[in-house]
Scaffold this motif. Structure first.
Motif, PDB file in Angstrom:
ATOM      1  N   THR A  39      65.984 -38.468 -44.688  1.00  0.00           N
ATOM      2  CA  THR A  39      66.045 -39.926 -44.689  1.00  0.00           C
ATOM      3  C   THR A  39      67.370 -40.418 -44.130  1.00  0.00           C
ATOM      4  O   THR A  39      67.422 -41.378 -43.348  1.00  0.00           O
ATOM      5  CB  THR A  39      65.845 -40.468 -46.115  1.00  0.00           C
ATOM      6  OG1 THR A  39      64.600 -39.983 -46.642  1.00  0.00           O
ATOM      7  CG2 THR A  39      65.818 -41.991 -46.118  1.00  0.00           C
ATOM      8  N   THR A  40      68.465 -39.764 -44.508  1.00  0.00           N
ATOM      9  CA  THR A  40      69.787 -40.132 -43.979  1.00  0.00           C
ATOM     10  C   THR A  40      69.845 -39.946 -42.467  1.00  0.00           C
ATOM     11  O   THR A  40      70.386 -40.787 -41.739  1.00  0.00           O
ATOM     12  CB  THR A  40      70.885 -39.283 -44.654  1.00  0.00           C
ATOM     13  OG1 THR A  40      70.852 -39.513 -46.068  1.00  0.00           O
ATOM     14  CG2 THR A  40      72.257 -39.642 -44.117  1.00  0.00           C
ATOM     15  N   ALA A  41      69.268 -38.851 -41.985  1.00  0.00           N
ATOM     16  CA  ALA A  41      69.254 -38.588 -40.544  1.00  0.00           C
ATOM     17  C   ALA A  41      68.435 -39.642 -39.800  1.00  0.00           C
ATOM     18  O   ALA A  41      68.821 -40.086 -38.717  1.00  0.00           O
ATOM     19  CB  ALA A  41      68.690 -37.195 -40.273  1.00  0.00           C
ATOM     20  N   LEU A  42      67.301 -40.058 -40.390  1.00  0.00           N
ATOM     21  CA  LEU A  42      66.492 -41.103 -39.757  1.00  0.00           C
ATOM     22  C   LEU A  42      67.253 -42.417 -39.691  1.00  0.00           C
ATOM     23  O   LEU A  42      67.183 -43.146 -38.697  1.00  0.00           O
ATOM     24  CB  LEU A  42      65.179 -41.287 -40.532  1.00  0.00           C
ATOM     25  CG  LEU A  42      64.149 -40.171 -40.401  1.00  0.00           C
ATOM     26  CD1 LEU A  42      62.952 -40.439 -41.306  1.00  0.00           C
ATOM     27  CD2 LEU A  42      63.693 -40.025 -38.965  1.00  0.00           C
ATOM     28  N   GLY A  43      67.986 -42.742 -40.765  1.00  0.00           N
ATOM     29  CA  GLY A  43      68.781 -43.959 -40.765  1.00  0.00           C
ATOM     30  C   GLY A  43      69.808 -43.951 -39.647  1.00  0.00           C
ATOM     31  O   GLY A  43      70.015 -44.970 -38.963  1.00  0.00           O
ATOM     32  N   MET A  44      70.442 -42.803 -39.441  1.00  0.00           N
ATOM     33  CA  MET A  44      71.425 -42.689 -38.351  1.00  0.00           C
ATOM     34  C   MET A  44      70.742 -42.800 -36.988  1.00  0.00           C
ATOM     35  O   MET A  44      71.236 -43.446 -36.068  1.00  0.00           O
ATOM     36  CB  MET A  44      72.168 -41.362 -38.471  1.00  0.00           C
ATOM     37  CG  MET A  44      73.040 -41.242 -39.714  1.00  0.00           C
ATOM     38  SD  MET A  44      73.791 -39.605 -39.883  1.00  0.00           S
ATOM     39  CE  MET A  44      74.819 -39.559 -38.420  1.00  0.00           C
ATOM     40  N   GLN A  45      69.575 -42.162 -36.868  1.00  0.00           N
ATOM     41  CA  GLN A  45      68.849 -42.177 -35.595  1.00  0.00           C
ATOM     42  C   GLN A  45      68.370 -43.577 -35.240  1.00  0.00           C
ATOM     43  O   GLN A  45      68.433 -43.999 -34.077  1.00  0.00           O
ATOM     44  CB  GLN A  45      67.658 -41.221 -35.685  1.00  0.00           C
ATOM     45  CG  GLN A  45      66.822 -41.167 -34.414  1.00  0.00           C
ATOM     46  CD  GLN A  45      65.643 -40.202 -34.553  1.00  0.00           C
ATOM     47  OE1 GLN A  45      65.688 -39.273 -35.355  1.00  0.00           O
ATOM     48  NE2 GLN A  45      64.602 -40.445 -33.800  1.00  0.00           N
ATOM     49  N   GLY A  47      69.640 -46.376 -36.495  1.00  0.00           N
ATOM     50  CA  GLY A  47      70.697 -47.360 -36.627  1.00  0.00           C
ATOM     51  C   GLY A  47      70.446 -48.340 -37.751  1.00  0.00           C
ATOM     52  O   GLY A  47      70.786 -49.527 -37.651  1.00  0.00           O
ATOM     53  N   CYS A  48      69.836 -47.860 -38.842  1.00  0.00           N
ATOM     54  CA  CYS A  48      69.483 -48.713 -39.979  1.00  0.00           C
ATOM     55  C   CYS A  48      70.098 -48.160 -41.262  1.00  0.00           C
ATOM     56  O   CYS A  48      70.220 -46.939 -41.420  1.00  0.00           O
ATOM     57  CB  CYS A  48      67.966 -48.780 -40.168  1.00  0.00           C
ATOM     58  SG  CYS A  48      67.057 -49.444 -38.757  1.00  0.00           S
ATOM     59  N   PRO A  49      70.446 -49.033 -42.213  1.00  0.00           N
ATOM     60  CA  PRO A  49      70.947 -48.540 -43.497  1.00  0.00           C
ATOM     61  C   PRO A  49      69.830 -47.901 -44.315  1.00  0.00           C
ATOM     62  O   PRO A  49      68.654 -48.241 -44.152  1.00  0.00           O
ATOM     63  CB  PRO A  49      71.479 -49.802 -44.179  1.00  0.00           C
ATOM     64  CG  PRO A  49      70.678 -50.918 -43.574  1.00  0.00           C
ATOM     65  CD  PRO A  49      70.430 -50.503 -42.151  1.00  0.00           C
ATOM     66  N   VAL A  50      70.208 -46.981 -45.191  1.00  0.00           N
ATOM     67  CA  VAL A  50      69.250 -46.355 -46.105  1.00  0.00           C
ATOM     68  C   VAL A  50      69.221 -47.171 -47.399  1.00  0.00           C
ATOM     69  O   VAL A  50      70.274 -47.493 -47.956  1.00  0.00           O
ATOM     70  CB  VAL A  50      69.634 -44.894 -46.399  1.00  0.00           C
ATOM     71  CG1 VAL A  50      68.700 -44.289 -47.444  1.00  0.00           C
ATOM     72  CG2 VAL A  50      69.586 -44.073 -45.116  1.00  0.00           C
ATOM     73  N   PHE A  51      68.026 -47.519 -47.842  1.00  0.00           N
ATOM     74  CA  PHE A  51      67.848 -48.306 -49.063  1.00  0.00           C
ATOM     75  C   PHE A  51      67.276 -47.391 -50.138  1.00  0.00           C
ATOM     76  O   PHE A  51      66.309 -46.667 -49.898  1.00  0.00           O
ATOM     77  CB  PHE A  51      66.896 -49.473 -48.797  1.00  0.00           C
ATOM     78  CG  PHE A  51      66.890 -50.526 -49.866  1.00  0.00           C
ATOM     79  CD1 PHE A  51      67.738 -51.621 -49.788  1.00  0.00           C
ATOM     80  CD2 PHE A  51      66.044 -50.423 -50.954  1.00  0.00           C
ATOM     81  CE1 PHE A  51      67.731 -52.597 -50.770  1.00  0.00           C
ATOM     82  CE2 PHE A  51      66.034 -51.401 -51.944  1.00  0.00           C
ATOM     83  CZ  PHE A  51      66.879 -52.490 -51.851  1.00  0.00           C
ATOM     84  N   HIS A  52      67.865 -47.426 -51.334  1.00  0.00           N
ATOM     85  CA  HIS A  52      67.403 -46.577 -52.439  1.00  0.00           C
ATOM     86  C   HIS A  52      66.672 -47.446 -53.462  1.00  0.00           C
ATOM     87  O   HIS A  52      67.294 -48.200 -54.209  1.00  0.00           O
ATOM     88  CB  HIS A  52      68.579 -45.851 -53.087  1.00  0.00           C
ATOM     89  CG  HIS A  52      69.306 -44.934 -52.147  1.00  0.00           C
ATOM     90  ND1 HIS A  52      68.786 -43.712 -51.746  1.00  0.00           N
ATOM     91  CD2 HIS A  52      70.498 -45.067 -51.504  1.00  0.00           C
ATOM     92  CE1 HIS A  52      69.627 -43.128 -50.913  1.00  0.00           C
ATOM     93  NE2 HIS A  52      70.669 -43.927 -50.747  1.00  0.00           N
ATOM     94  N   ASP A  94      58.496 -44.438 -41.515  1.00  0.00           N
ATOM     95  CA  ASP A  94      57.882 -43.705 -40.410  1.00  0.00           C
ATOM     96  C   ASP A  94      58.035 -44.454 -39.093  1.00  0.00           C
ATOM     97  O   ASP A  94      57.097 -44.549 -38.306  1.00  0.00           O
ATOM     98  CB  ASP A  94      56.395 -43.474 -40.722  1.00  0.00           C
ATOM     99  CG  ASP A  94      55.747 -42.498 -39.751  1.00  0.00           C
ATOM    100  OD1 ASP A  94      56.458 -41.620 -39.232  1.00  0.00           O
ATOM    101  OD2 ASP A  94      54.538 -42.630 -39.499  1.00  0.00           O
ATOM    102  N   GLY A  95      59.198 -45.023 -38.874  1.00  0.00           N
ATOM    103  CA  GLY A  95      59.433 -45.779 -37.649  1.00  0.00           C
ATOM    104  C   GLY A  95      59.419 -47.272 -37.904  1.00  0.00           C
ATOM    105  O   GLY A  95      58.586 -47.773 -38.663  1.00  0.00           O
TER     106      GLY A  95
END
Length: 207
Positions: A39-45, A47-52, A94-95
């Motif tokens: 999930t962290t890698a997707l956020g970086m890819q 360009g979005c923050p990760v929400f928990h 998922d995108g």
């Protein structure tokens, strides 16, 4: 630093042989990375923050803002709304569906900002939202033409004493919102074989 050449080759082989899933999903299934790392890698890819979601249990306070079938179709959930700036944070796993976000902005007169949550959080959130009491959401067959659509929507508007009718095209359906002194209601017309862009153009011409 989490991946080796061998682990990548194993994931690609599994993906190729079974012809399903993304490389990240296979890396996780093979135990190479955790869901949190993915999930962290997707956020970086993206360009979005990760929400928990686990740290923000109040996310369901804005779940009523978007019809459930649109959330399901785009695999997204609204997670936070800022009234002062009218900013709605929408989580994806998922995108990012920018087409859906544009439709939501037009319908709700707000700005939308994407963020990322894990796939397990997405599934749990959609399940929770599906069990909630929500504004009226009626799914109807798409009429044969826009004249029939206008008549059908007008009948619903009159029956519900709606003072305003708004329409936007979202992925997979036409979203009609009936607003008035009572709570807003939503009509959803799923459509097949027609792109969102074409439906938006047809709506503009018909309006």
């Amino acid at each position: 630093g989490f991946l080796s050449s061998q682990s990548i080759q194993e994931a690609l082989k599994a993906q190729r042989e079974l012809q399903r899933g993304r490389i990240g999903e296979w890396l996780r299934e093979l135990g190479v990375v955790t869901e949190e790392q993915l999930t962290t890698a997707l956020g970086m890819q993206w360009g979005c923050p990760v929400f928990h979601l686990a740290q923000s249990p109040g996310f369901n306070e804005c779940a009523h803002m978007i019809p459930f079938c649109i959330m399901e179709a785009s695999r997204m959930v609204p997670v936070h709304f800022m009234p002062t700036s009218r900013s709605l944070y929408i989580a994806f796993a998922d995108g990012v569906d920018f087409c859906a976000m544009r439709g939501i902005e037009q319908m709700l007169d707000c700005s939308t900002r994407p963020c990322v949550i894990s796939e397990s959080e997405m599934s749990a959130a959609l399940e929770t939202i599906s069990q909630m009491d929500r504004p009226q959401e009626t799914v109807l067959d798409f009429p044969g033409n826009f004249q029939q659509l206008a008549r059908e929507v007008r009948e619903w508007a009159e029956a519900n004493q709606a003072e305003q009718v708004k329409a936007v095209a979202c992925p997979g359906c036409l979203w009609i919102r009936l607003e008035g002194s009572a709570a807003a209601g939503n009509l959803l017309f799923p459509f097949l074989g027609q792109s969102v862009q074409q439906l938006q153009w047809d709506l503009l011409i018909f309006a």
